[in-house]
Scaffold this active site. Sequence first.
Site, PDB file in Angstrom:
ATOM      1  CD  GLU A  46      -2.574   1.410   2.575  1.00 28.92           C
ATOM      2  OE1 GLU A  46      -3.736   1.861   2.529  1.00 28.92           O
ATOM      3  OE2 GLU A  46      -2.004   1.112   3.643  1.00 28.92           O
ATOM      4  CE  LYS A 137      -7.236   2.616   3.461  1.00 23.77           C
ATOM      5  NZ  LYS A 137      -6.006   2.660   4.283  1.00 23.77           N
ATOM      6  CB  CYS A 171      -4.776  -0.767   4.341  1.00 25.71           C
ATOM      7  SG  CYS A 171      -4.121  -0.773   6.027  1.00 25.71           S
TER       8      CYS A 171
END
Length: 317
Positions: A46, A137, A171
């Site tokens: 990430e 994200k 994540c």
Amino acid sequence: MSNSTLQVALAQISPVWLDKAATLGKIKTSILEAAHAGCELIVFGEGLLPGYPWWLSITHASAWDDRIQKEIHAHYARQAVQIEKGDLKEVQELARKHQLAIYLGIIERPTDRGGHSLYCTLVYINPQGEIRSIHRKLQPTYDERLTWAPGDGHGLQVHALKAFTVGGLNCWENWMPLARTALYGQGENLHIAVWPGAVRNTENITRMIAQESRSYVISVSSLMRRSDFPANTPHLDVILENCPEVLADGGSCIAGPDGKWILEPVAHSEGLLIQTLDFNRVLEERQNFDSVGHYSRPDVLQLKVNRERQSSVSLNE
């Protein structure tokens, strides 16, 4: 290698923190190593390019209108990736040249959102060197919200790769049941989970997602040590004042469709982790459970997903 098998490389490396050009150099080296080893997919952690915002948790990052925090953030923004300006062209060319698919975690400064805010983005590049999805994200976690903006559903996409269908999340998005389901429902059977780097993050959820989805799950984490902060980092003395020796210890791993380890979490080791996956194992495990197939009840439970790319301005010309 047959269409039913896939050789994958997990690139557990550290960035040259907040140095886009130098980190790109390490990424390209890893791609070449994976290609020479016969790999068909390589995954990076990430926000690896140019790095995770580690200073947030070890400095007074929430201080309002603070000069130090502003200057570190500005440095971060200057080193962020602008896909529209060709920052990933060399990576794309390596993918095309070596017929290698790539999942790469970046910090993106996209022009379609004005060109100033930052997003934690997972990019998929296919073996033809084409960028096929740019997933921002959905929800930055905790202190990440001080420097990253929330993304949208546009990148909730899956991709055919030989016999497999791959998709990925950043994540703690992997803890979002509906985000996972959005990928399952599109046929995902190889799930990519990217992390900044910690065994504590990957050791439980990797197997859990595999058991839930009856898919392969690849978790890839980065490394980050106190010594990885370059000397020219703005306000390095402030960052190092409360900085531990190890901020990210890795934890990259692979679980099979039965939830058992193929590769247990690996800590404190930099380099490529290579495994071969057999698609037939997916079909075997879907026999008794398929959460979006024979074990679903769409007449009772359905998920609606908005995959429109969001923007504050719509221009009619």
